[in-house]
Design a protein around this motif. Structure first.
Motif, PDB file in Angstrom:
ATOM      1  N   PRO A 313       0.843  -1.202   0.000  1.00 44.62           N
ATOM      2  CA  PRO A 313       0.000   0.000   0.000  1.00 44.62           C
ATOM      3  C   PRO A 313       0.880   1.254   0.000  1.00 44.62           C
ATOM      4  N   TYR A 314       0.525   2.231  -0.810  1.00 44.57           N
ATOM      5  CA  TYR A 314       1.351   3.440  -0.885  1.00 44.57           C
ATOM      6  C   TYR A 314       0.550   4.550  -1.557  1.00 44.57           C
ATOM      7  N   ASN A 315       0.807   5.789  -1.132  1.00 40.87           N
ATOM      8  CA  ASN A 315       0.119   6.965  -1.688  1.00 40.87           C
ATOM      9  C   ASN A 315      -1.395   6.752  -1.690  1.00 40.87           C
ATOM     10  N   ALA A 316      -1.913   6.397  -0.516  1.00 40.46           N
ATOM     11  CA  ALA A 316      -3.296   5.926  -0.360  1.00 40.46           C
ATOM     12  C   ALA A 316      -4.275   7.080  -0.161  1.00 40.46           C
ATOM     13  N   TYR A 317      -4.196   8.088  -0.992  1.00 43.28           N
ATOM     14  CA  TYR A 317      -5.067   9.252  -0.818  1.00 43.28           C
ATOM     15  C   TYR A 317      -6.527   8.921  -1.099  1.00 43.28           C
ATOM     16  N   ARG A 318      -6.771   7.966  -1.976  1.00 42.88           N
ATOM     17  CA  ARG A 318      -8.154   7.667  -2.360  1.00 42.88           C
ATOM     18  C   ARG A 318      -8.948   7.025  -1.231  1.00 42.88           C
ATOM     19  N   ILE A 319      -8.310   6.192  -0.417  1.00 39.55           N
ATOM     20  CA  ILE A 319      -9.052   5.475   0.624  1.00 39.55           C
ATOM     21  C   ILE A 319      -9.644   6.427   1.649  1.00 39.55           C
ATOM     22  N   MET A 320      -9.073   7.649   1.790  1.00 36.92           N
ATOM     23  CA  MET A 320      -9.596   8.586   2.780  1.00 36.92           C
ATOM     24  C   MET A 320     -10.431   9.700   2.144  1.00 36.92           C
ATOM     25  N   SER A 321     -10.823   9.531   0.901  1.00 43.46           N
ATOM     26  CA  SER A 321     -11.568  10.580   0.205  1.00 43.46           C
ATOM     27  C   SER A 321     -12.931  10.810   0.852  1.00 43.46           C
ATOM     28  N   PRO A 322     -13.304  12.073   1.099  1.00 45.71           N
ATOM     29  CA  PRO A 322     -14.641  12.350   1.641  1.00 45.71           C
ATOM     30  C   PRO A 322     -15.750  12.052   0.644  1.00 45.71           C
ATOM     31  N   ASP A 323     -15.381  11.776  -0.611  1.00 43.69           N
ATOM     32  CA  ASP A 323     -16.383  11.413  -1.624  1.00 43.69           C
ATOM     33  C   ASP A 323     -16.799   9.950  -1.515  1.00 43.69           C
ATOM     34  N   ILE A 324     -16.091   9.189  -0.664  1.00 43.61           N
ATOM     35  CA  ILE A 324     -16.409   7.769  -0.485  1.00 43.61           C
ATOM     36  C   ILE A 324     -16.918   7.568   0.934  1.00 43.61           C
ATOM     37  N   SER A 325     -18.152   7.200   1.082  1.00 43.41           N
ATOM     38  CA  SER A 325     -18.753   7.010   2.400  1.00 43.41           C
ATOM     39  C   SER A 325     -18.305   5.682   2.987  1.00 43.41           C
ATOM     40  N   TYR A 326     -18.471   5.545   4.286  1.00 44.98           N
ATOM     41  CA  TYR A 326     -18.151   4.277   4.923  1.00 44.98           C
ATOM     42  C   TYR A 326     -19.049   3.155   4.404  1.00 44.98           C
ATOM     43  N   LYS A 327     -20.286   3.483   4.079  1.00 41.71           N
ATOM     44  CA  LYS A 327     -21.193   2.473   3.544  1.00 41.71           C
ATOM     45  C   LYS A 327     -20.649   1.892   2.243  1.00 41.71           C
ATOM     46  N   GLU A 328     -20.024   2.747   1.428  1.00 43.69           N
ATOM     47  CA  GLU A 328     -19.420   2.278   0.181  1.00 43.69           C
ATOM     48  C   GLU A 328     -18.099   1.564   0.440  1.00 43.69           C
ATOM     49  N   LEU A 329     -17.305   2.105   1.358  1.00 44.65           N
ATOM     50  CA  LEU A 329     -15.950   1.606   1.587  1.00 44.65           C
ATOM     51  C   LEU A 329     -15.922   0.245   2.272  1.00 44.65           C
ATOM     52  N   LEU A 330     -16.794   0.057   3.259  1.00 45.51           N
ATOM     53  CA  LEU A 330     -16.676  -1.089   4.163  1.00 45.51           C
ATOM     54  C   LEU A 330     -17.536  -2.254   3.685  1.00 45.51           C
ATOM     55  N   THR A 331     -17.048  -2.928   2.678  1.00 42.91           N
ATOM     56  CA  THR A 331     -17.738  -4.075   2.105  1.00 42.91           C
ATOM     57  C   THR A 331     -17.374  -5.349   2.883  1.00 42.91           C
ATOM     58  N   PRO A 332     -18.134  -6.425   2.753  1.00 42.29           N
ATOM     59  CA  PRO A 332     -17.794  -7.663   3.466  1.00 42.29           C
ATOM     60  C   PRO A 332     -16.396  -8.182   3.100  1.00 42.29           C
ATOM     61  N   LEU A 333     -15.706  -8.731   4.092  1.00 44.16           N
ATOM     62  CA  LEU A 333     -14.414  -9.404   3.981  1.00 44.16           C
ATOM     63  C   LEU A 333     -13.216  -8.474   3.801  1.00 44.16           C
ATOM     64  N   HIS A 334     -13.403  -7.337   3.131  1.00 43.43           N
ATOM     65  CA  HIS A 334     -12.304  -6.405   2.876  1.00 43.43           C
ATOM     66  C   HIS A 334     -12.895  -5.077   2.417  1.00 43.43           C
ATOM     67  N   PRO A 335     -12.134  -3.978   2.526  1.00 50.79           N
ATOM     68  CA  PRO A 335     -12.641  -2.708   2.009  1.00 50.79           C
ATOM     69  C   PRO A 335     -12.831  -2.775   0.489  1.00 50.79           C
ATOM     70  N   LEU A 336     -13.602  -1.838  -0.031  1.00 46.17           N
ATOM     71  CA  LEU A 336     -13.818  -1.728  -1.471  1.00 46.17           C
ATOM     72  C   LEU A 336     -12.464  -1.654  -2.174  1.00 46.17           C
ATOM     73  N   THR A 337     -12.147  -2.671  -2.960  1.00 49.79           N
ATOM     74  CA  THR A 337     -10.789  -2.771  -3.501  1.00 49.79           C
ATOM     75  C   THR A 337     -10.444  -1.664  -4.482  1.00 49.79           C
ATOM     76  N   ASP A 338     -11.445  -1.035  -5.088  1.00 49.09           N
ATOM     77  CA  ASP A 338     -11.150   0.059  -6.015  1.00 49.09           C
ATOM     78  C   ASP A 338     -10.681   1.318  -5.296  1.00 49.09           C
ATOM     79  N   THR A 339     -10.747   1.331  -3.958  1.00 51.38           N
ATOM     80  CA  THR A 339     -10.204   2.466  -3.202  1.00 51.38           C
ATOM     81  C   THR A 339      -8.764   2.210  -2.763  1.00 51.38           C
ATOM     82  N   LEU A 340      -8.272   0.983  -2.962  1.00 44.65           N
ATOM     83  CA  LEU A 340      -6.948   0.604  -2.466  1.00 44.65           C
ATOM     84  C   LEU A 340      -5.912   0.761  -3.572  1.00 44.65           C
TER      85      LEU A 340
END
Length: 455
Positions: A313-340
């Motif tokens: 993991p590196y330069n992870a600016y997207r995972i903390m974007s305010p445009d991505i809600s926790y409901k979108e980010l926190l999918t089962p088993l792992h975070p939304l992989t398109d944010t990683l």
């Protein structure tokens, strides 16, 4: 004599003839002269790799992007980058030599997990005084107390040209993260089905080790002061913890206190260490897995495996974007992989094995430490039967207003339970972390803990 680094081109591995506990050696003047020349000021290889997939370090990010103001969520300076590869369970064998054991396990266990690989940016940077301090202390910095403490240090990285695994662990523990920090964030334990209860916390750090002009005579055996207050979930709301992290933990172990709102009392809290579960972590984190590793290294024997090119993991600016809600980010088993975001970087690989006569829920730990920042970007954690149990990722960014590299999110996966903990999230936090804050002199005293406590 200090053993020299042996470069091996096969498997991109750099193997070290690491010193044993009784064979520590100080850096030579000739080695120190390499800092800022063929090595970066922190001791990383300045050059890129042979095929150009890792570029040369050219100073990292030195100014914030246009439009950024302190307090904002950080603008992604690499938002225009395109994915250059996607690793899945079907094609992972093609990339196996650059994958951690943990990532291989995640790809095999979860068909929905994937790793999007982006172009590598060596964005790590620090103020010039930290580079100067690293060069100043490198020749005389040494481990004491059987490796459970340091002397002749302050401000800089103590072992920019490491000779063994324990030196690398200490580089991580004392690395540059700013002088102080006031941060507010969420941590979220996520069930196998994707359900979660939001945790909310405020933390204050006074990182005395990094203050200008610090040395042994001024540190008073303190690396940093730390205070945290839990706001949610309700069962721990109002709990406050205080830690004085010591530089020589044999001379004086970590000092910790806790305020319990139900009892309205401040108590010494020696349990805030090692494998005690974190408050609000739902059993998915231990105290010493925060920041991927913190505290005394005394319970493990640390072996330097080598340096290797790996996807981390590196330069992870997207995972903390305010445009991505926790409901979108926190999918089962792992975070939304398109944010990683994963990039190819050189990392130091260090293996810790539990010492005879000590105890910990992790019998073995493998750490992956970024060569440019000394920040832990990955950890594989094994149970007492030597089975891979948990996997931790440190999703770093350059907080370019400081500048300093630190985790903007930590993801702790539990393979056996099919659950994970997403920690340090700020997507739904209005104001970002504040660095280099001035604290009152008694902010980190037990008395202040008592005054700050409320039912």
């Amino acid at each position: 004599m200090r053993k020299k680094i042996l470069l091996l081109t096969c498997a991109s591995m750099l193997l070290i003839g690491g010193s044993v506990v009784n064979g520590w050696a100080e850096a030579t003047p000739e080695e120190i002269a390499r800092l800022g020349n063929d090595l970066t000021p922190f001791g990383a290889e300045k050059a890129g790799n042979g095929d150009g997939t890792i570029p040369a370090w050219q100073g990292g990010i030195t100014t914030p992007p246009a439009g950024y103001e302190v307090g904002m969520h950080h603008i992604d300076p690499y938002s225009d980058d395109k994915i250059i590869a996607t690793i899945t369970a079907e094609n992972m064998d093609q990339y196996a030599d650059k994958l951690t054991a943990g990532h291989k396990a995640l790809l095999k266990a979860y068909p929905t997990f994937k790793m999007n690989i982006y172009p590598t940016h060596r964005s790590a940077s620090a103020p010039q005084r930290i580079y100067d301090a690293t060069r100043r202390i490198a020749q005389n910095a040494k481990m004491i107390s059987g490796g459970n403490g340091l002397e002749n240090v302050g401000e800089g990285t103590p072992f920019p040209i490491p000779d063994n695994g324990l030196e690398i662990v200490w580089n991580h523990l004392t690395r540059w993260r700013g002088n102080s920090l006031d941060r507010h964030y969420h941590n979220v334990p996520v069930t196998r089905s994707g359900k979660y209860v939001l945790g909310e916390h405020t933390e204050l750090f006074d990182i005395r080790y990094s203050h200008p002009g610090m040395d042994d005579s001024k540190l008073n055996n303190i690396i940093y002061y730390y205070k945290s207050e839990d706001q949610a979930p309700a069962r721990i709301s109002g709990t406050i913890s205080l830690v004085h992290e010591t530089l020589d933990q044999n001379k004086e172990p970590r000092k910790a206190w806790s305020y319990n709102p139900g009892q309205r009392r401040v108590r010494r809290a020696p349990q805030i260490a090692f494998d005690t579960p974190t408050g609000g972590g739902d059993g998915l984190e231990t105290m010493d897995s925060l920041d991927l590793f913190n505290g005394s290294p005394e319970r493990y024997d640390w072996k330097l495996v080598g340096k290797k090119e790996m996807y981390v993991p590196y330069n992870a600016y997207r995972i903390m974007s305010p445009d991505i809600s926790y409901k979108e980010l926190l999918t089962p088993l792992h975070p939304l992989t398109d944010t990683l975001r994963y990039e190819l970087h050189r990392v130091w690989v260090v293996e810790g094995t539990l010492k005879e006569g000590t105890s910990h829920i992790y019998k073995r730990r493998t750490f992956y430490v970024d060569e440019d920042s000394w920040s832990l970007v990955g950890a594989d954690l094994y149970d007492t039967r030597d089975n891979l149990w948990r996997i931790s990722e440190g999703h770093t960014i350059n907080f370019y207003e400081v500048p300093a590299v630190w985790n903007i999110a930590e993801i702790h996966y539990d393979l056996q339970a099919g659950r994970y903990m997403a920690d340090k999230l700020t997507n739904e936090i209005e104001t970002m972390w504040k660095f280099n804050v001035e604290f009152a002199r008694d902010e980190f005293s037990p008395q202040a803990l008592r005054r700050g406590g409320k039912r």
